[in-house]
Design an enzyme around this catalytic site. Structure first.
Site, mmCIF file in Angstrom:
data_model
loop_
_atom_site.group_PDB
_atom_site.id
_atom_site.type_symbol
_atom_site.label_atom_id
_atom_site.label_comp_id
_atom_site.label_asym_id
_atom_site.label_seq_id
_atom_site.Cartn_x
_atom_site.Cartn_y
_atom_site.Cartn_z
ATOM 1 N N ILE A 66 0.986 -1.446 -0.393
ATOM 2 C CA ILE A 66 0.074 0.126 0.306
ATOM 3 C C ILE A 66 0.868 0.977 0.057
ATOM 4 O O ILE A 66 2.000 1.109 0.534
ATOM 5 C CB ILE A 66 -1.058 -0.004 1.241
ATOM 6 C CG1 ILE A 66 -1.420 1.561 1.071
ATOM 7 C CG2 ILE A 66 -0.182 -0.127 2.625
ATOM 8 C CD1 ILE A 66 -3.237 1.299 2.210
ATOM 9 N N SER A 67 0.380 2.479 -1.020
ATOM 10 C CA SER A 67 1.629 2.907 -1.145
ATOM 11 C C SER A 67 2.041 4.303 0.370
ATOM 12 O O SER A 67 0.621 4.549 1.441
ATOM 13 C CB SER A 67 1.366 4.471 -2.773
ATOM 14 O OG SER A 67 1.250 3.964 -3.275
ATOM 15 N N GLN A 68 3.034 4.816 0.757
ATOM 16 C CA GLN A 68 3.339 5.681 1.557
ATOM 17 C C GLN A 68 2.185 7.032 1.807
ATOM 18 O O GLN A 68 2.405 7.551 0.271
ATOM 19 C CB GLN A 68 4.487 6.032 1.404
ATOM 20 C CG GLN A 68 5.174 7.465 1.936
ATOM 21 C CD GLN A 68 6.268 8.351 2.227
ATOM 22 O OE1 GLN A 68 6.787 7.605 1.459
ATOM 23 N NE2 GLN A 68 6.450 9.185 2.991
#
Ligand code: SAM
Length: 221
Positions: A66-68
């Site tokens: 899950i992206s930052q």
């Protein structure tokens, strides 16, 4: 089993995260409001939920992340989402980024390459009341069947800008895509002024998992 509870502790941590994003330069209040609304911990494996409000990428299984939050906020701000925009997201992953676009009033089409992640997200998102159009396939080729799109957002690192994506963009539309090598990519925003006139802007560098598929990297590269 994951419990979908959004406690005052979660809400408090979320507010702190939003302040961190502001300090890092995110100014789009609509993006910040959507991120303050959507519980990021719902998208985490139960063993990792205590980390959900750190400004970091986290594993979601299948070697993906899950992206930052900063990256989500940065890409979404560049996309300048307007209510009713038809947005194609490439790399559904956990569904969090798609959920943010949905909360901002976009009509979201999202495509995921990994079959297990696709199956999981398709079942999971309706439980949160998030309904968007999910597809399983190679998003490096876009999603021709539903084109054109007002906006296209690529959430994996690409070696080049895939031609199909520019082709499937509406005139006046925007494509936000990280392009570079496997470790490091430059965030690009391309504006399709006319069929042949594409304005390219370049922003900070990021580190995404690779975009796989025909116009992406080979899994073995
Ligand atoms: N947007 C996601 C989220 O909110 O959780 C994070 C995306 S993760 C950084 C990148 C995703 O892109 C992974 O789920 C990966 O399987 C997917 N991906 C990689 N190559 C792809 C391709 N050619 N088409 C569609 N999805 C792809």
């Amino acid at each position: 089993m994951l419990k979908l509870e959004d406690s005052y502790i979660h809400k408090g941590k979320r507010r702190v995260l939003i302040e961190t994003l502001r300090k890092k330069g995110i100014t789009d209040e609509r993006v910040l409001a959507a991120m303050n609304t959507l519980p990021r911990h719902f998208f985490f494996d139960s063993a990792l939920t205590s980390h959900a409000y750190e400004d970091k990428a986290f594993p979601i299984g299948e070697g993906q992340t899950i992206s930052q939050p900063y990256t989500v906020a940065f890409q979404t701000s560049l996309l300048n989402v307007q209510t009713g925009d038809k947005v194609l997201e490439i790399g559904t992953g956990s569904g969090y980024q798609g959920g943010i676009l949905h909360l901002m009033g976009a009509k979201v089409y999202s495509i995921e390459y990994n079959a297990k992640l696709y199956e999981h997200t398709k079942k999971f998102l309706p439980k949160l009341g998030i309904r968007f159009k999910h597809f399983h396939g190679d998003g490096s080729l876009g999603l021709e069947a539903h084109a054109p799109y007002d906006k296209i957002l690529v959430t994996a690192g690409a070696p080049v800008v895939p031609k199909a994506l520019l082709h499937q963009l509406q005139i006046g539309g925007l494509l936000v895509i990280p392009v570079g090598n496997r470790d490091n990519q430059q965030m690009l925003r391309l504006t399709k002024k006319t069929e042949k006139n594409i304005l390219q802007e370049s922003f900070d560098s990021f580190s995404f998992v690779p975009l796989l598929g025909n116009e992406g990297w080979n899994a073995s590269q």
